[in-house]
Every structure is written in structure tokens, then in C-alpha cells.
Design a protein around this motif. Structure first.
Motif, PDB file in Angstrom:
ATOM      1  N   ILE A 430      22.016 -57.634  56.449  1.00  0.00           N
ATOM      2  CA  ILE A 430      21.095 -57.036  57.916  1.00  0.00           C
ATOM      3  C   ILE A 430      20.487 -56.625  58.684  1.00  0.00           C
ATOM      4  N   ASP A 431      20.473 -55.301  57.229  1.00  0.00           N
ATOM      5  CA  ASP A 431      19.271 -54.502  57.116  1.00  0.00           C
ATOM      6  C   ASP A 431      18.301 -55.170  57.124  1.00  0.00           C
ATOM      7  N   VAL A 432      18.494 -56.042  55.896  1.00  0.00           N
ATOM      8  CA  VAL A 432      16.865 -56.809  55.206  1.00  0.00           C
ATOM      9  C   VAL A 432      16.626 -57.837  56.943  1.00  0.00           C
ATOM     10  N   LEU A 433      16.532 -58.435  57.821  1.00  0.00           N
ATOM     11  CA  LEU A 433      16.851 -58.897  58.864  1.00  0.00           C
ATOM     12  C   LEU A 433      16.461 -57.707  59.657  1.00  0.00           C
ATOM     13  N   SER A 434      17.059 -56.347  59.366  1.00  0.00           N
ATOM     14  CA  SER A 434      16.265 -55.478  60.959  1.00  0.00           C
ATOM     15  C   SER A 434      14.796 -55.510  60.552  1.00  0.00           C
ATOM     16  N   ALA A 435      14.731 -55.049  59.772  1.00  0.00           N
ATOM     17  CA  ALA A 435      13.281 -54.945  58.783  1.00  0.00           C
ATOM     18  C   ALA A 435      12.387 -55.825  58.354  1.00  0.00           C
ATOM     19  N   GLU A 436      12.849 -56.811  58.644  1.00  0.00           N
ATOM     20  CA  GLU A 436      11.805 -57.543  58.922  1.00  0.00           C
ATOM     21  C   GLU A 436      10.938 -58.632  60.279  1.00  0.00           C
ATOM     22  N   ALA A 437      12.485 -58.280  60.872  1.00  0.00           N
ATOM     23  CA  ALA A 437      12.305 -57.954  62.320  1.00  0.00           C
ATOM     24  C   ALA A 437      11.552 -57.016  62.855  1.00  0.00           C
ATOM     25  N   ALA A 438      11.113 -55.970  63.181  1.00  0.00           N
ATOM     26  CA  ALA A 438      10.534 -54.600  63.267  1.00  0.00           C
ATOM     27  C   ALA A 438       9.273 -54.993  63.003  1.00  0.00           C
TER      28      ALA A 438
END
Length: 486
Positions: A430-438
Motif C-alpha cells: 500500500i505504501d508503494v501505491l501511495s508513493a506512485e499515486a503521489a
């Protein structure tokens, strides 16, 4: 009756000797906002290092040093349909000036007649000729003692100059619209490239997630969330392509092109042109001289002032200097000396005006001049307000872009770190997806901000009134009209 004629003669003599021109001579009123020191000084928001006090160039789009943009603007200024209509309006206004000027020139009238009488049921009058012919010519020149014609020429000339300023405003608008459309197409390409970079990163993440899930280190839920992120970013691509095509279509229409000849080469523009040096903005006095809407308002005031003189001249007699010559007699005596006649002398014409009605028209003309002065002041105030707002907005847009550029660099660094940490099992998916979304949001925001920054630059140049020059198309309309006149 004799006393009245003596009074008319005295009035005419006074007008002749004094060279009187009815109505007030035009000058910019001392109370006008345009001559106020506060309106002519430095702009309140131009003290930042973002600006210089140099006067902006007429062709401000050349500051971007983009040959393609310059070519598009040049084509639009030649072929734009609104500008063609404005040029035609200027030619019409120039022809009206020539019409008013012709009223003060020599006028020629000719007349010919023939009479054939036959004795029959009627008796010929004593001394009448059975056949008689006459040919005459009359020359008249208006003395314009009250100056009504001269004031009419002044009003028509000022109106033509107001139309010329309106044409210049169209040029300003067209140049700005072309720049916006070109920037819009380039900005769409830049945002599309940023979106595709993010999409490439998300697809790499999706591939890695699938491999981890296949090796037992991930779940199908992780794969589904990674796939959703890819599809969400991919959904933005068609919209960006449509925005680019809309900008290309707008650019083509501004240049007077049909859809089959839209400038598709602009689709290859990778990024909008940038102007990284301080912008030249000048001062209030230069703005007042340059803004087409202010010049149009000032010329309308001049025309309204001259109209007062046109109406005032109706109170005075109209005097023409005339001469006439002719021949009249029976055919066999037509060339005899006694058949020739001539006369020279002033022709006094006075319609005995309804003074009450004329004075009412003079009062109406004065009211129109007062309204024109209010519009002139309003144009100056609005121009100063628009310029000050544009200066402030552009400064804030620069600060915003700088912050978004730093945010984008941080987001890209965080996304790369998240990918490494996830592969080493240090953080959850989930942290990876959040970083990519940011990162996706930061890329999109930066690209949008860069496009808006140039849009704010165009707003500023538009407020400053640049985009026209005395050598532009149609400026010789009056001279062309004069050459075509017989």
C-alpha cells in the motif's frame, strides 16, 4: 427685411474675419484620468525582481524565441477572419472621412433643357419661341464660415481612428489567442509525456507484483490494486489527446484554416515555450499610449467633442461662393452673343433653423461628450486594474510553479525509495501505491502549473496592450481608400 439682411451680413463678415470654427477645440481634458500623475507612474505590483521597467515590445511573443509560434501568429494576423472584418471596417471608416472632406470642395452642376411648342388648340404667348434650348453650368464652393464642415471632418477622422484602435485590439486578441492555443497543445503533450512516465512506473510495479504473487511473496489483492492504479492513469491519456486536438483545432481556426488543413505538426511540440528572464512591463504612461481600448475611448471623446461644433454650426448661415454660365435661345440663334449669360456672387443659404431644436441637439452633443469622457476615464482605470492584477497573479504563479517543481522531485525520489523498500520487504504494498499515486499527482500538477504560468504571461502581455504595430496589415487603409477614390 433690410435690417435682417444687414444683420446676416454682419454675422457672416464676423465669421469670415475671425476664421471662426463652431464648438470647442478638442484637447484631452485636464481632469481626465489619463493625465493624472498617479495613473502614469510605476505599477504598484511591478517592483518584484520578476519584472523590468523596460517597455514591452510590440511583438511580445517573439520573447519566447519560438520560430513555430512566430510563424503561426504571423499567419493568423494575415488570415484571421475577425481581423479581416476589422480591416474592412477601417476601410469603411476611412471612406467616410473622404466623404466629409469632399463636402468642402468645389461642386459642379450642369443642366440642359429643350422646349418645343406648337400652335394648335392653345395659343402661344406673345414673344415665345416655338423651339428653345438651354445649357448651363454652375460652380459653387462652400465657404464654411461657421466651420461645420471642418468639425464634421474632425469627427469622422476621430471615428476612423477609433475604428483603427478597435482593429488593433482585435490584433492583440488574435495574437494572444494563437499563443494560448499553441501553448495548450504543447502543454497537453507535456502532461501526456508525464502521465506516460508515471504509467510506465506503475506497469513496472504491476509486473513486479505479479512475479511476487507467483512466487508466494504477494497476494492477488496486491495485483488487483496495482492493476487498478495502471488503469486509472491510462484513463487520463485519451482526455489529454483530446485536449491537444482541441487546441490544434482552435489554432487552425484562428489562422483561417479549414479542418483538413489544421496545423498537425504542432502535435509534435514536446513542451511549451518558456520565458525565464524578467518580463518588461513599462509604466502607466506607456500603457495609456499603447492600449488600443484606451486609444479608442480617447478618439471617441474627440469625435463627440467635434460633433458639438457640427451641431453649433447649424445656428449660422451657410454661404457658398458661386458662379454660373449658360446659353439659351432658339436653335439658329443659340451661339449668338445675346444667348450667353453668366453670373458670379455669394449664395447665402439659411434654413432659418428652429433654434430650440438646434440648441437641444447641442445639449445632446455635450452630454455625449461627457459620457465619452466617463468612458475614457473608465478605460484607463480598468486597464490599470487589469495590469496590476495580472502582475500580481503572474508573480504568485511563479512561486507556485517553483513549489510544485520541488514537490515533484520529492515525489519521484519517494516513489523510487518505496519500490526498493518493498522489494526488500521493509514496507507494505500500500505504501508503494501511495508513493506512485503521489508522483502521478505531482507530475500532473507541475505540468498544469507550467501551462498556467505561460497563460498568466499572456494575460499580462494582453493587459499591457501589446500585439499591434503601425506597420501591421490594414494600417494603410485610409491611404488605399484615397487612391481608389475618383
Amino acid at each position: 427685411m433690410r435690417a435682417h439682411l444687414r444683420r446676416v451680413g454682419a454675422i457672416s463678415a464676423m465669421l469670415w474675419l475671425s476664421g471662426c470654427v463652431s464648438g470647442p477645440d478638442y484637447r484631452v481634458p485636464a481632469t481626465a484620468m489619463a493625465v493624472a500623475p498617479d495613473a502614469q507612474g510605476r505599477f504598484a505590483s511591478s517592483r518584484a525582481p520578476t519584472y523590468t521597467q523596460a517597455e514591452p515590445p510590440d511583438h511580445w511573443w517573439q520573447l519566447y524565441q519560438d520560430a513555430q509560434l512566430e510563424a503561426y501568429v504571423a499567419e493568423a494576423l494575415r488570415a484571421n477572419t475577425d481581423l479581416r472584418a476589422a480591416d474592412a471596417n477601417l476601410r469603411r471608416a476611412s471612406a467616410v472621412v473622404l466623404e466629409h472632406q469632399a463636402q468642402g470642395t468645389l461642386r459642379t452642376d450642369t443642366a440642359a433643357s429643350g422646349t418645343l411648342a406648337h400652335a394648335g388648340g392653345y395659343t402661344l404667348p406673345s414673344g415665345s419661341l416655338p423651339q428653345a434650348y438651354a445649357l448651363g453650368i454652375t460652380l459653387s464652393y462652400p465657404l464654411d464660415l461657421a466651420g461645420g464642415i471642418r468639425r464634421g471632418i474632425e469627427a469622422a477622422s476621430a471615428d476612423a481612428e477609433a475604428v483603427a484602435a478597435a482593429r488593433d485590439h482585435v490584433r492583440v486578441t488574435v495574437a494572444a489567442a494563437v499563443t494560448r492555443a499553441y501553448v495548450g497543445a504543447c502543454a497537453a503533450n507535456q502532461t501526456l509525456a508525464a502521465t506516460q512516465r508515471v504509467l510506465s512506473t506503475q506497469r513496472d510495479t504491476l509486473d513486479a507484483t505479479r512475479r511476487l504473487a507467483a512466487g508466494g511473496r504477494g497476494t492477488e489483492f496486491d495485483v488487483t490494486r496495482a492493476s487498478a492504479a495502471v488503469n486509472r492513469s491510462a484513463a487520463a491519456v485519451p482526455q489529454l489527446i483530446a485536449e491537444r486536438q482541441r487546441a490544434v483545432a482552435q489554432l487552425g481556426a484562428l489562422m483561417g484554416r479549414v479542418p483538413s488543413h489544421y496545423p498537425q505538426e504542432v502535435s509534435a511540440c514536446a513542451r511549451p515555450p518558456r520565458l525565464d528572464r524578467p518580463l518588461p512591463v513599462g509604466n502607466g504612461w506607456q500603457l495609456i499610449q499603447r492600449r488600443p481600448d484606451i486609444r479608442a475611448a480617447e478618439r471617441s471623446l474627440a469625435a463627440a467633442t467635434a460633433t458639438i461644433g457640427v451641431e453649433t454650426a447649424e445656428l449660422y448661415p451657410q454661404v457658398n461662393l458661386g458662379a454660373s454660365a449658360g446659353i439659351a435661345n432658339a436653335p439658329r440663334h443659340l451661339l449668338a452673343s445675346e444667348s450667353v449669360g453668366a453670373s458670379v456672387g455669394p449664395l447665402l443659404s439659411w434654413r432659418w433653423p428652429n433654434r430650440r431644436a438646434v440648441k437641444a441637439r447641442i445639449a445632446a452633443a455635450n452630454a455625449r461628450a461627457e459620457a465619452a469622457l466617463a468612458s475614457f476615464d473608465g478605460a484607463v482605470v480598468q486597464a490599470l486594474q487589469q495590469t496590476d492584477t495580472a502582475l500580481s497573479t503572474y508573480s504568485q504563479a511563479l512561486d507556485r510553479e517553483a513549489s510544485l517543481a520541488r514537490a515533484r522531485e520529492d515525489a519521484a525520489h519517494a516513489s523510487a525509495q518505496a519500490g526498493q523498500l518493498y522489494r526488500f520487504g521493509r514496507i507494505g504494498f500500500i505504501d508503494v501505491l501511495s508513493a506512485e499515486a503521489a508522483l502521478a499527482d505531482a507530475e500532473s500538477a507541475l505540468a498544469s502549473s507550467q501551462a498556467q504560468l505561460i497563460d498568466r504571461q499572456v494575460d499580462l502581455f494582453l493587459a499591457l496592450g501589446g500585439g499591434w504595430s503601425p506597420s501591421g496589415p490594414g494600417d494603410d487603409a485610409e491611404a488605399e481608400a484615397a487612391q481608389r477614390a475618383p
